[in-house]
Design a protein around this motif. Sequence first.
Motif, PDB file in Angstrom:
ATOM      1  N   CYS A 150     -15.704   2.523  -7.498  1.00 14.68           N
ATOM      2  CA  CYS A 150     -15.160   3.629  -6.571  1.00 14.68           C
ATOM      3  C   CYS A 150     -14.310   3.197  -5.529  1.00 14.68           C
ATOM      4  CB  CYS A 150     -16.354   4.270  -5.776  1.00 14.68           C
ATOM      5  SG  CYS A 150     -17.498   5.346  -6.858  1.00 14.68           S
ATOM      6  N   HIS A 163     -15.297   8.345  -4.022  1.00 13.72           N
ATOM      7  CA  HIS A 163     -15.828   8.288  -5.258  1.00 13.72           C
ATOM      8  C   HIS A 163     -14.989   8.328  -6.393  1.00 13.72           C
ATOM      9  CE1 HIS A 163     -19.372   7.318  -2.843  1.00 13.72           C
ATOM     10  NE2 HIS A 163     -19.024   8.285  -2.050  1.00 13.72           N
ATOM     11  N   ARG A 206     -22.546   4.465  -9.037  1.00  9.27           N
ATOM     12  CA  ARG A 206     -21.584   3.956 -10.286  1.00  9.27           C
ATOM     13  C   ARG A 206     -20.723   2.871  -9.764  1.00  9.27           C
ATOM     14  NH1 ARG A 206     -18.087   8.673 -10.767  1.00  9.27           N
ATOM     15  NH2 ARG A 206     -17.806   8.274  -8.567  1.00  9.27           N
ATOM     16  N   CYS A 227     -21.128   0.876  -6.327  1.00 13.71           N
ATOM     17  CA  CYS A 227     -20.846   1.816  -5.112  1.00 13.71           C
ATOM     18  C   CYS A 227     -22.351   2.431  -4.539  1.00 13.71           C
ATOM     19  CB  CYS A 227     -19.832   3.144  -5.247  1.00 13.71           C
ATOM     20  SG  CYS A 227     -19.618   4.173  -4.248  1.00 13.71           S
ATOM     21  N   CYS A 251     -23.161   5.233  -4.676  1.00 12.69           N
ATOM     22  CA  CYS A 251     -23.412   6.487  -5.391  1.00 12.69           C
ATOM     23  C   CYS A 251     -24.012   5.986  -6.680  1.00 12.69           C
ATOM     24  CB  CYS A 251     -22.325   7.240  -5.500  1.00 12.69           C
ATOM     25  SG  CYS A 251     -20.912   6.513  -6.727  1.00 12.69           S
TER      26      CYS A 251
HETATM   27 ZN   LIG Z   1     -19.022   5.895  -5.346  1.00 13.27          ZN
END
Ligand SMILES: [Zn+2]
Length: 294
Positions: free
Chosen positions: A173, A156, A170, A166, A168
């Motif tokens: 990454c 990440h 965001r 991604c 996550c």
């Molecule tokens: Zn990520």
Amino acid sequence: MKQILGVDIGGTKIRFGVVNENGKVVKDLTVPTKLPLYPYLEEQILELKRVYPNLTGIGIGTRGMVDAETGVITFEKELEGWQGTSVKAQLQAATGLQVEINNDANCAALAEARLGEAKNFRRVICLTVGTGLGGGIIFDGQIVNGTHGGAGEVGHLILYPHGQLCSCGRKGCSEQYVSGSALRRIIKENNLLDSETGEWILPHQLFKMAANGHIVAKAIQEQFLSDFAIIISNLQAILDMDCVVIGGGVSESAEDWWELFLEKIEPLKLKPLEVKRASFGNEAGMLGAAMLLI
Ligand SMILES: [Zn+2]
């Protein structure tokens, strides 16, 4: 001799190993991952404890993020119900044994740093290129966990601002560019099909095609390796490690790209750095989990 149960919890399989304090595995068992995970895990461990009454502790490496001090899973989206589980406290109460838990990539890194390729180095980063991109930082034989168990989440590290979305939440990454799933996405985008099966080719076939001079495959490989080299260079700028170990499924085809990869890293190095291939395969997580108590 002291015996530890090492447990590696993945999305589809759980691997158990009874490990002697010298790192020798005396029993190795894999079962499918079943939900709800905690009661199933406890049941399996109690059964192993009956068979191996000399066990003195249990080390667990798991998918997701872990608070190593409290032994609570702080982030995990795939294994439903696992996030928030107080694994260490519950298992200690159920078994009467000492329990330690950490993230699976950290455990794999610990195995490499204590027993594997990096055992003669003091500051080691292990990168696991499998479906995703995992990382573990081992300084002086100990895992660097960070404040929330999030240290070493190399996957990440943002490589391309505003890039690919991604998991996550965001964008850009490293895992979206340097991982098995990233390669599969890029293979689809380039419509690289296996002439025999008509299916999209797999990452190891891509590297083979690149080695044989296929122009598109070579360009994809070139981008992959240069992205990967930048990640290592960025890590060196922050951590000045003395060794990087590369493992995971994608690295199994490294004979086709390793020399080129080292050439990409060379001009980006700020200080001397050894880059090595991992000694262990799938067993790294289970071995390293046991090492949490050794
Ligand atoms: Zn990520």
